[in-house]
Motif scaffolding. Structure first.
Motif, mmCIF file in Angstrom:
data_model
loop_
_atom_site.group_PDB
_atom_site.id
_atom_site.type_symbol
_atom_site.label_atom_id
_atom_site.label_comp_id
_atom_site.label_asym_id
_atom_site.label_seq_id
_atom_site.Cartn_x
_atom_site.Cartn_y
_atom_site.Cartn_z
ATOM 1 N N ARG A 114 0.736 -1.261 0.113
ATOM 2 C CA ARG A 114 -0.166 0.045 0.066
ATOM 3 C C ARG A 114 0.927 1.255 -0.084
ATOM 4 O O ARG A 114 0.692 2.262 -0.727
ATOM 5 C CB ARG A 114 -0.938 0.016 1.135
ATOM 6 C CG ARG A 114 -1.925 1.214 1.195
ATOM 7 C CD ARG A 114 -2.995 1.166 0.167
ATOM 8 N NE ARG A 114 -3.247 2.555 0.110
ATOM 9 C CZ ARG A 114 -3.345 3.682 -0.649
ATOM 10 N NH1 ARG A 114 -2.459 3.335 -1.833
ATOM 11 N NH2 ARG A 114 -3.859 4.593 -0.717
ATOM 12 N N ASP A 115 1.908 1.436 0.781
ATOM 13 C CA ASP A 115 2.409 2.749 1.121
ATOM 14 C C ASP A 115 3.950 2.504 0.026
ATOM 15 O O ASP A 115 3.929 3.990 -0.662
ATOM 16 C CB ASP A 115 2.974 3.010 2.662
ATOM 17 C CG ASP A 115 1.897 3.009 3.616
ATOM 18 O OD1 ASP A 115 0.687 3.271 2.953
ATOM 19 O OD2 ASP A 115 1.881 2.657 4.471
ATOM 20 N N TYR A 116 4.618 1.702 -0.188
ATOM 21 C CA TYR A 116 5.833 1.712 -0.796
ATOM 22 C C TYR A 116 5.164 1.730 -2.434
ATOM 23 O O TYR A 116 5.857 2.506 -3.027
ATOM 24 C CB TYR A 116 6.701 0.539 -0.434
ATOM 25 C CG TYR A 116 7.865 0.471 -1.449
ATOM 26 C CD1 TYR A 116 8.929 1.442 -1.099
ATOM 27 C CD2 TYR A 116 8.095 -0.340 -2.089
ATOM 28 C CE1 TYR A 116 10.199 1.509 -1.889
ATOM 29 C CE2 TYR A 116 9.343 -0.329 -3.123
ATOM 30 C CZ TYR A 116 10.300 0.352 -2.779
ATOM 31 O OH TYR A 116 11.530 0.530 -3.387
ATOM 32 N N HIS A 117 4.350 0.610 -2.876
ATOM 33 C CA HIS A 117 4.215 0.468 -4.271
ATOM 34 C C HIS A 117 2.750 1.321 -4.583
ATOM 35 O O HIS A 117 2.637 1.630 -5.872
ATOM 36 C CB HIS A 117 3.921 -0.883 -4.345
ATOM 37 C CG HIS A 117 5.091 -1.510 -4.431
ATOM 38 N ND1 HIS A 117 6.190 -1.436 -5.517
ATOM 39 C CD2 HIS A 117 5.609 -2.742 -3.877
ATOM 40 C CE1 HIS A 117 7.016 -2.437 -5.331
ATOM 41 N NE2 HIS A 117 6.836 -3.248 -4.128
ATOM 42 N N GLY A 118 1.937 1.835 -3.537
ATOM 43 C CA GLY A 118 0.908 2.680 -3.668
ATOM 44 C C GLY A 118 -0.297 1.959 -4.509
ATOM 45 O O GLY A 118 -1.235 2.684 -5.147
ATOM 46 N N ILE A 119 -0.341 0.696 -4.151
ATOM 47 C CA ILE A 119 -1.370 -0.268 -4.619
ATOM 48 C C ILE A 119 -2.666 -0.005 -3.981
ATOM 49 O O ILE A 119 -2.691 0.112 -2.490
ATOM 50 C CB ILE A 119 -0.915 -1.671 -4.638
ATOM 51 C CG1 ILE A 119 0.067 -1.740 -5.637
ATOM 52 C CG2 ILE A 119 -2.094 -2.529 -5.171
ATOM 53 C CD1 ILE A 119 0.790 -3.259 -5.704
#
Length: 188
Positions: free
Chosen positions: A43-48
């Motif tokens: 969620r936070d690193y890849h923004g999925i």
């Protein structure tokens, strides 16, 4: 009787298993489980988006949200109180069926679903990674699951082949080639 807890799918063990402030002293460590770490990574690193990230991990969106909220709370506590973070444990499985985006180099687990597009960048240039090509798990520097992967060192134009050093923290796919204006992708 409650139903059995569903195991969460993770890509692999993190390359670094602990973080510690310079002067942590004898503070109590904060433990983040590997499934919580995977939730933060997706969620936070890849923004999925949460719904897609939950699907990748093989859990429901509310369960994903609880894991993400717990992990964020623990990270905040560690930062504010200056306590070390340890990544270990949790209820997870490492699935050997994976996909890899050839444009952004993002890898993810296939929870019994066939993918047409990368959940990170939306590219259709994806490939299935077989269990034979995956590195073996191990311990120590230079080994372990995911060793040698991570952020690419250069960004390369998909049209003309122009290469530029990667700016830390900025995905290559957001950069445009200064020569031809085409999108860039990560490359090693």
């Amino acid at each position: 009787m409650p139903r059995p807890r569903r195991r969460r799918r993770i890509l692999g063990e993190p390359q670094v298993a602990s973080f510690s402030p310079e002067s942590s002293g004898s503070c109590a460590r904060i433990e983040i489980t590997l499934d919580e770490f995977e939730a933060i990574r997706l969620r936070d690193y890849h923004g999925i988006q949460q719904k897609k990230a939950a699907e990748i991990m093989g859990i429901s969106q509310p369960t994903f949200h609880r894991a993400l909220k717990s992990a964020r709370s623990k990270v905040a506590e560690a930062l504010v109180e200056g306590r070390p973070i340890i990544l270990k444990g949790g209820d997870y499985i490492m699935d050997r069926r994976r996909y890899k985006c050839m444009d952004c180099q993002f890898e993810w687990i296939s929870p019994g679903k066939s993918y047409e597009k990368c959940p990170d960048c939306g590219s259709e240039n994806i490939t299935s990674v077989s269990a034979d090509t995956l590195p073996r798990a191990g311990r120590g520097p230079g080994r372990g699951f995911g060793a040698g992967r991570g952020a690419p060192r250069v960004c390369k134009c998909i049209e003309c082949g122009y290469e530029a050093p990667k700016t830390p923290g900025i995905p290559c796919r957001t950069e445009k080639c200064p020569k031809c204006g085409a999108p860039m992708c990560g490359s090693d």
